[in-house]
Design an enzyme around this catalytic site. Sequence first.
Site, PDB file in Angstrom:
ATOM      1  N   ASP A  75       2.373 -15.304  -3.313  1.00 41.60           N
ATOM      2  CA  ASP A  75       2.005 -14.401  -4.419  1.00 41.60           C
ATOM      3  C   ASP A  75       1.757 -15.083  -5.775  1.00 41.60           C
ATOM      4  O   ASP A  75       2.533 -15.952  -6.185  1.00 41.60           O
ATOM      5  CB  ASP A  75       3.125 -13.395  -4.688  1.00 41.60           C
ATOM      6  CG  ASP A  75       3.670 -12.736  -3.446  1.00 41.60           C
ATOM      7  OD1 ASP A  75       3.192 -13.027  -2.348  1.00 41.60           O
ATOM      8  OD2 ASP A  75       4.599 -11.929  -3.597  1.00 41.60           O
TER       9      ASP A  75
HETATM   10  C1  FRU Z   1       4.979 -10.527  -0.948  1.00 40.87           C
HETATM   11  C2  FRU Z   1       6.441 -10.968  -0.923  1.00 40.87           C
HETATM   12  C3  FRU Z   1       7.224 -10.317  -2.042  1.00 40.87           C
HETATM   13  C4  FRU Z   1       8.352 -11.275  -2.245  1.00 40.87           C
HETATM   14  C5  FRU Z   1       7.679 -12.615  -2.031  1.00 40.87           C
HETATM   15  C6  FRU Z   1       8.546 -13.655  -1.387  1.00 40.87           C
HETATM   16  O1  FRU Z   1       4.135 -11.429  -0.297  1.00 40.87           O
HETATM   17  O2  FRU Z   1       7.015 -10.710   0.331  1.00 40.87           O
HETATM   18  O3  FRU Z   1       7.645  -8.997  -1.751  1.00 40.87           O
HETATM   19  O4  FRU Z   1       8.925 -11.177  -3.518  1.00 40.87           O
HETATM   20  O5  FRU Z   1       6.550 -12.368  -1.198  1.00 40.87           O
HETATM   21  O6  FRU Z   1       7.899 -14.902  -1.348  1.00 40.87           O
END
Ligand code: FRU
Length: 536
Positions: A22
Amino acid sequence: MEVSKAHRPVFHFRPPKNWMNDPNGPMYYNGIYHLFYQYNPYGSVWGNIVWAHSFSTDLINWIPLKPALYASKPFDINGTWSGSATILPGNKPVILYTGIDEQNKQVQNIAFPKDLNDPLLQEWIKPDYNPVITPTPDMNASFFRDPTEGWRGPDGHWRVLVGNRKGNRGLALLYRSRDFIHWTKAKHPLHSSADTGMWECPDFFPVSSDGSQEGLEASVRGDGVKHVLKVSLDHTRFEYYTIGHYLYEKDRYIPDKSYADNSTGLRYDYGNFYASKTFFDAKNKRRILWGWANESDLNTTDTAKGWAGIQTVPRRLWLDENGKQLRQWPIKELETLRLHQVKMNDVSIRKGNSVEIKGITAAQADVEVTFHLPSLSDVRLEPFDPSWSVDPQRLCGEKPSTVGGELGPFGLLTLASENLEEYTAVFFRVFDAKPKPVVLMCSGGIRSSISEEMYKPSFGGFVDVDLSDRKITLRSLIDHSVVESFAAGGKTCITSRVYPKLAEGSNAHLFAFNSGAETIKVKHLKAWNMGSPRMN
Ligand code: FRU
């Protein structure tokens, strides 16, 4: 470990090596753009997540800094997960992020820049009073994450959302604070929806509804403003958004009735695009969207190649003048990478033909094309079965670029091998429907690679466009293993990750094609070689 250059995008944001997911805390602060991201410093699969950090002055050339946040305290010892940045009054940036604590609970933490005089904001302090938001005993502490940017309500108090799930209901929990440090859970969520599962990475922001394309800062409200709520669904791995009204007094968001408030709803991107986040660019008064495009080859390949994950290009985002959907367009700075240009005008393409666009590096290019269609009153269109309207991706799978129709399929064959054993088709198909024809856009497909074992979906989305001017436009950004396309001026966008074996690097070609019975015309086409920015 050596990082493999094969399939490696050049002008899409990516770290020098290893795993990225992300985008986190994008912001503009004192002349500099910051992007943080979920990153594994030790390998090219998900794990050991830190907030890696890069900065830029133009959103195109990026310079890496050391990680801003990493596991080090009881409240984040098992991971520093996604979150957002907010610029507090007095021009003070702050980060809220999800920590995975000692008991593996998800909690929300705050971090401040160590030195506001450091223009790069390299070091971040996590006060010992963290966490600032904890799950209540009735909540599942494994479904409580990804705080949004903060905004202020009419009472001057701050609000943020945290993604949550209760049973199979997805929720955007609302928290309020006077000082951004002490937070109280509101009685009601800002919004929730049945049978949508966990809401990851919620994003909530105002858009101008008075026809202006200007972006708005998070706390703007009043006449001429609507709100957008976007959520990422972990069970489908797709996002959807609604447009609606924010009732400030009640602190509730009410999506406009015309939209599905579930996984069949509107999407920013109908392809490989997830965990996105917007920010307000105060320099250019625009709202900019970042989204993660994961690899779709095999995990074993990711381990071998030493890197995985890119961000799509930064896109400006605004409410379409019809008020019914958002539009997106690559930020104008991307055009500074355009090098050599080739053109094609007024070329008719009959059924079963393709025309090569020669003279560019087709593996690293920007293509803009306007197709001219025959008058719709003169042509027979394929009938549209209304049951198809919920699943355009399936329709693209059933009617690939090789299955001839009446008006379409026509479009581009990107990352194509010379003899078309391989190509990623980005194309349109027009169906007969009332009150107006249905336009389907598809991208990707089984022919994108001769390699058998990987996931090669043909993504699809409908394009809400009026064909009365007999034109439809398409822009595709091609970058080695990504084809990111924008139809009808950004009404429908699709990103595909593809891994050609033959059509790699200098062996890649670009064609315009038509498999439909009706002749179509490439009215204008411009294509550019894209340069290579400094990319971390
Ligand atoms: C989305 C997610 C979020 C989390 C992060 C962990 O891709 O699963 O919900 O905070 O990635 O890397």
